[in-house]
Design an enzyme around this catalytic site. Structure first.
Site, PDB file in Angstrom:
ATOM      1  N   SER A  73       3.111   0.494  15.219  1.00 52.63           N
ATOM      2  CA  SER A  73       1.655   0.385  15.276  1.00 52.63           C
ATOM      3  C   SER A  73       1.070   0.823  13.950  1.00 52.63           C
ATOM      4  O   SER A  73       1.662   1.637  13.227  1.00 52.63           O
ATOM      5  CB  SER A  73       1.107   1.276  16.390  1.00 52.63           C
TER       6      SER A  73
ATOM      7  N   TYR B 186       0.934   9.239  19.889  1.00 55.29           N
ATOM      8  CA  TYR B 186       1.267   7.819  19.759  1.00 55.29           C
ATOM      9  C   TYR B 186       1.744   7.490  18.340  1.00 55.29           C
ATOM     10  O   TYR B 186       2.749   6.810  18.151  1.00 55.29           O
ATOM     11  CB  TYR B 186       0.017   7.020  20.118  1.00 55.29           C
TER      12      TYR B 186
ATOM     13  N   LYS C 176       5.361   6.073  17.166  1.00 56.62           N
ATOM     14  CA  LYS C 176       5.437   4.741  16.569  1.00 56.62           C
ATOM     15  C   LYS C 176       6.059   4.757  15.176  1.00 56.62           C
ATOM     16  O   LYS C 176       6.754   3.802  14.790  1.00 56.62           O
ATOM     17  CB  LYS C 176       4.043   4.114  16.530  1.00 56.62           C
TER      18      LYS C 176
END
Length: 299
Positions: A152, A165, A169
């Protein structure tokens, strides 16, 4: 331009009950692949379960394709190994894995609980590693495998409120780079996609017009190319709204310090030269950083 097909290939797509994963599964099946549609069926934060995977399987079968549903937890190795074993028993092998499953528990780091940090890393990073591990011996035995990881922009470049997150990622991108090196001699090609798409995960982040422009079907062509027979390996591909970009981790030539300059003050004094991007390189492995340092040493 020759057509990219997946006839005779078996593909596993995790998190395929909706959004990007659903489009990957539908498109792979439309191009001849037999597809395992994996989805635990939980909400965006990972809670609950549903029959989302079965609904996608029914779509594939209605269109004349072959698919089975799997509700296994990507972060449970035994469940992933059982999923691979079922696919092999039914269709004789597994050739493609798209690691797409994920959850969001966004908060600023100050407000994020340790449990929310660990849970997101567990699903994304550990889930990706364990699902890939469940397929890895099969890929090696076949001398063929195509793996697509999902990173991401939050991992590659950072994003407010996504420490958990983003950490997961970027870890996935690092996993990709090592597995691409280790898998090369068995024709296992491993790539990363960093998608920007309007899905259930992002529906409250996009204005309505942008949500439509960033439809997940505009990401899927890049994903399918990266798991095709002639795919490259060790690539980070940004994708969104029909635009595709390559992202790189680069290294500047840097500067060798010695004497009085080999000090915090010396680093500060030569900072502009250290970060000068003229002549930067894209290392193909970690060893190339050591080699670039060795090139600066006196002969």
């Amino acid at each position: 331009m020759s057509s990219i097909r997946f006839d005779g290939r078996v593909a596993i797509v995790t998190g395929a009950g909706g959004g990007l994963g659903r489009h990957y599964a539908l498109d792979l099946a439309a191009r001849g692949a037999k597809v395992v549609v994996n989805d635990l069926g939980g909400a965006r934060d990972g809670t609950g379960q549903s029959d989302a995977a079965l609904a996608v399987v029914e779509e594939i079968r209605a269109a004349g394709g072959e698919a089975i549903a799997n509700g296994g937890d990507v972060a449970d190795y035994e469940q992933m190994a059982a999923m691979v074993a079922e696919a092999k028993a039914r269709w004789g092998g597994v050739h493609i894995l798209i690691n797409n499953a994920g959850v969001l528990r966004d908060k600023t780091f100050a407000k994020m609980t340790p449990e929310d940090f660990a849970f997101v890393v567990r699903v994304h990073l550990l889930g990706t590693a364990l699902t890939t591990k469940a397929c890895w011996d099969t890929f090696r035995e076949q001398n063929y495998g195509r793996v697509l990881m999902t990173s991401s922009s939050s991992g590659l470049f950072g994003n407010f409120g996504q420490a958990n997150y983003g950490a997961a990622k970027l870890g996935i991108a690092g996993l990709t780079r090592t597995l691409a090196i280790e898998g090369a001699r068995h024709d296992i090609r491993v790539n990363t996609i960093a998608p920007t798409a309007g899905t259930r995960m992002t529906e409250d982040l996009f204005p309505e017009a942008a949500f439509a422009a960033f439809a997940p079907e505009k990401v899927a062509p890049g994903a399918l190319y990266l798991v095709s027979e002639d795919a490259p390996t060790n690539v980070i591909l940004g994708a969104g709204a029909g635009a595709f970009q390559a992202a790189y981790i680069t290294l500047t030539p840097g500067m060798l310090l010695s004497g009085d300059d080999l000090s915090p003050e010396g680093v500060a004094a030569h900072w502009d030269a250290i970060v000068d991007r003229s002549g930067e390189i894209v290392p193909r492995s970690g060893a190339e950083q050591a080699m670039s340092i060795a090139a600066l040493l006196p002969s």
